[in-house]
Structure formats: structure tokens, C-alpha cells
Design an enzyme around this catalytic site. Structure first.
Site, PDB file in Angstrom:
ATOM      1  N   CYS A 123       0.837  -1.198   0.000  1.00 28.60           N
ATOM      2  CA  CYS A 123       0.000   0.000   0.000  1.00 28.60           C
ATOM      3  C   CYS A 123       0.879   1.259   0.000  1.00 28.60           C
ATOM      4  CB  CYS A 123      -0.984  -0.036   1.161  1.00 28.60           C
ATOM      5  SG  CYS A 123      -2.486   0.882   0.818  1.00 28.60           S
ATOM      6  N   HIS A 226      -3.826  -4.801   0.376  1.00 26.51           N
ATOM      7  CA  HIS A 226      -3.312  -5.404   1.614  1.00 26.51           C
ATOM      8  C   HIS A 226      -3.510  -6.913   1.569  1.00 26.51           C
ATOM      9  CE1 HIS A 226      -2.337  -1.868   4.113  1.00 26.51           C
ATOM     10  NE2 HIS A 226      -3.194  -1.279   3.308  1.00 26.51           N
ATOM     11  N   GLU A 228      -2.038  -9.152   3.218  1.00 27.17           N
ATOM     12  CA  GLU A 228      -1.933  -9.747   4.566  1.00 27.17           C
ATOM     13  C   GLU A 228      -3.277  -9.838   5.248  1.00 27.17           C
ATOM     14  OE1 GLU A 228      -1.156  -6.676   3.845  1.00 27.17           O
ATOM     15  OE2 GLU A 228      -2.013  -5.410   5.428  1.00 27.17           O
TER      16      GLU A 228
HETATM   17  N1  LIG Z   1      -0.917   7.474   1.207  1.00 31.15           N
HETATM   18  C1  LIG Z   1      -1.561   6.258   1.032  1.00 31.15           C
HETATM   19  C2  LIG Z   1      -1.657   5.340   2.211  1.00 31.15           C
HETATM   20  C3  LIG Z   1      -2.176   4.006   1.769  1.00 31.15           C
HETATM   21  C4  LIG Z   1      -2.129   3.007   2.890  1.00 31.15           C
HETATM   22  O1  LIG Z   1      -1.078   2.552   3.293  1.00 31.15           O
HETATM   23  N2  LIG Z   1      -3.301   2.742   3.438  1.00 31.15           N
HETATM   24  C5  LIG Z   1      -3.419   1.909   4.594  1.00 31.15           C
HETATM   25  C6  LIG Z   1      -4.556   2.435   5.457  1.00 31.15           C
HETATM   26  C7  LIG Z   1      -4.394   2.160   6.915  1.00 31.15           C
HETATM   27  C8  LIG Z   1      -3.837   0.789   7.212  1.00 31.15           C
HETATM   28  O2  LIG Z   1      -4.404  -0.218   6.769  1.00 31.15           O
HETATM   29  O3  LIG Z   1      -2.790   0.723   7.858  1.00 31.15           O
HETATM   30  C9  LIG Z   1      -2.922   6.458   0.402  1.00 31.15           C
HETATM   31  O4  LIG Z   1      -3.914   6.666   1.126  1.00 31.15           O
HETATM   32  O5  LIG Z   1      -2.997   6.372  -0.812  1.00 31.15           O
END
Ligand SMILES: N[C@@H](CCC(=O)NCCCC(=O)O)C(=O)O
Length: 253
Positions: A123, A226, A228
Site C-alpha cells: 500500500c 493489503h 496480509e
Molecule cells: N498514502 C496512502 C496510504 C495508503 C495506505 O497505506 N493505506 C493503509 C490504510 C491504513 C492501514 O491499513 O494501515 C494512500 O492513502 O494512498
């Protein structure tokens, strides 16, 4: 009678994992590191040894971390990368940032790539991989990507939100197979300009880049979703972590 010696289980390669950081929480005024359990559990299930890496702005400490791991997983989080990291100024829609985390993860990722150590970005970690390799981001999909669908699902994140098309001939297709895969989605930013020699390994139906990799490196893969969180709902997702562990085991031979 000869004792049958059972084969030794394959050695677990050390996989560094970056945690999130909070200066304080509702239940504590003290700073804390946080890491959703699904991240290290996915590494354990895949045969790796997850090692959580507290932040440091000491270059020697970052090198010491890299001396002791065979692979690196840069996790996501509810924050954005400062646009000056990719040569831009803040635009409408940019979210909160965590500069100390980004600085640490950038140093760690650069060092790992310099060593040709396997790197997996998840992500926000995928977005950092693109930036570290010289690419840029859309600072807000809704404001900057015409016709984009929603990439911030409101339902249970163990459940999928949309399909992605996995491209053949990529590490991602080696991990998951080619073709369509359902993924979850919790991001408001996305890859804009690809980093140097970075290739797209998956896209969403609206054209948003959902996975990238760097053929310049032995294994440098980023996924926007994600995996995981989807090991139970879409068990195929585990292939990403198995490939990270395999490449990490090969790195430290
Ligand atoms: N800047 C990014 C962040 C994306 C991300 O890592 N989201 C995870 C959300 C919270 C988590 O599951 O830890 C974007 O928003 O594009």
C-alpha cells in the site's frame, strides 16, 4: 538401525518490517510503535522470521539493520508521503504526513535496493517504492484521476473491493498467477509517473496502478492492496509473502 534423520526445516530468513508510530494514543500519553499483527503473521506463515525495525535517523543504525535482515517489507499506514519527496508541492486532497517515518523507510529502502535485497512494499510502501525509484504520485485519486472508482472501501477489509489484472511475465504473476484477482482497497493516492525502469504488474479496471516492480532488482515488488488481510478470504494472496521469503532466503545464501 540407522536413525532416520528428518529433513531440517528450511532456515527462516530475517525479514525486516517497518512499524507505524504514534506520539500518543487515547489510552497513553507515551509514544508507541504499532504494527498490525497480520503483517508479521503473514511472514511467519510464509516461512520467514519477522523483525520489527524501530526508527532511527542514524545511517549507521540503518546499515546495521540491513546487515541483519535478508528481506524488507515496508508496510502501509493512514498517511501520505511528503510531495517534496517526488519534486512536487502539496495540492488539494493531500492527507496527513509522517515525515520521520517516511525518512526512515526511505533510508532503509534505498539501502536495501542498493544491496539488491528483496523488498516488498504494501500500500503506502508500494507508493514509497515508486518514489524512491524516481516516480511520482497522484496526491488524491478523486481529484486527479478522472473516472476513477472508489479505492477506499468502507466494508470489512478482509473482503475484496475490486478486481485487478495481473500481467504475465512479472514477479506478481510468479507469486499469484496471471489474470484477474480480487483485492481490497484502502488508499486515496496512486502511482502517477513510474519510477526509473519500473514496470506495472497489475492495474484496476479504472486504470489505477495496483502493483509495480523493478526488473533492475532481484525482487522489488509493490502492491497497492493489503494481501496480509486477505489470507483467509483469498488464500492465493499468501503467494506474495512466500515469494518474498524465497527470494530473501536466496539473498542470504
Ligand atoms: N498514502 C496512502 C496510504 C495508503 C495506505 O497505506 N493505506 C493503509 C490504510 C491504513 C492501514 O491499513 O494501515 C494512500 O492513502 O494512498
Amino acid at each position: 538401525m540407522m536413525h532416520k534423520t528428518h529433513g531440517q526445516a528450511p532456515r527462516r530468513p530475517n525479514i525486516g518490517i517497518t512499524p507505524d508510530f504514534s506520539a500518543s494514543r487515547p489510552d497513553s500519553v507515551f509514544p508507541s510503535y504499532e504494527l498490525r499483527a497480520a503483517y508479521p503473521e503473514a511472514v511467519l506463515r510464509a516461512g520467514g522470521l519477522p523483525l520489527v525495525l524501530p526508527y532511527s535517523d542514524d545511517a549507521a543504525c540503518v546499515e546495521s539493520y540491513l546487515d541483519r535482515i535478508s528481506g524488507l517489507m515496508v508496510t502501509g499506514g493512514a498517511f501520505d508521503i511528503p510531495p517534496d519527496a517526488y519534486g512536487e508541492t502539496a495540492r488539494e486532497g493531500l492527507g496527513p504526513m509522517k515525515p520521520p517515518r517516511t525518512a526512515f523507510e526511505t533510508a532503509l529502502m534505498r539501502g536495501a535496493l542498493k544491496r539488491n535485497m528483496p523488498v516488498l512494499g504494501i500500500c503506502g510502501g508500494m507508493q514509497l517504492l515508486n518514489v524512491v525509484l524516481g516516480g511520482t504520485l497522484f496526491q488524491d485519486i478523486g481529484l486527479e484521476v478522472p473516472g476513477a472508482n472508489s479505492h477506499q472501501q468502507t466494508h470489512d477489509r478482509t473482503q475484496p473491493q475490486h478486481p485487478v489484472e495481473v500481467r504475465d511475465g512479472t514477479h506478481l504473476s510468479e507469486a499469484l498467477g496471471r489474470g484477474q484477482l480480487m483485492v481490497n482497497s484502502t488508499h486515496h493516492q496512486a502511482v502517477s509517473k513510474l519510477g526509473e525502469q519500473v514496470v506495472v504488474s497489475a492495474t484496476a479496471p479504472d486504470g489505477v496502478v495496483e502493483a509495480i516492480e523493478s526488473p533492475q532488482h532481484v525482487f522489488a515488488l509493490g502492491v497497492q492492496w493489503h494481501p496480509e488481510l486477505m489470507l483467509q478470504t483469498i488464500p492465493l494472496s499468501a503467494g506474495i509473502f512466500r515469494l518474498l521469503v524465497q527470494k530473501s532466503r536466496e539473498h542470504r545464501r
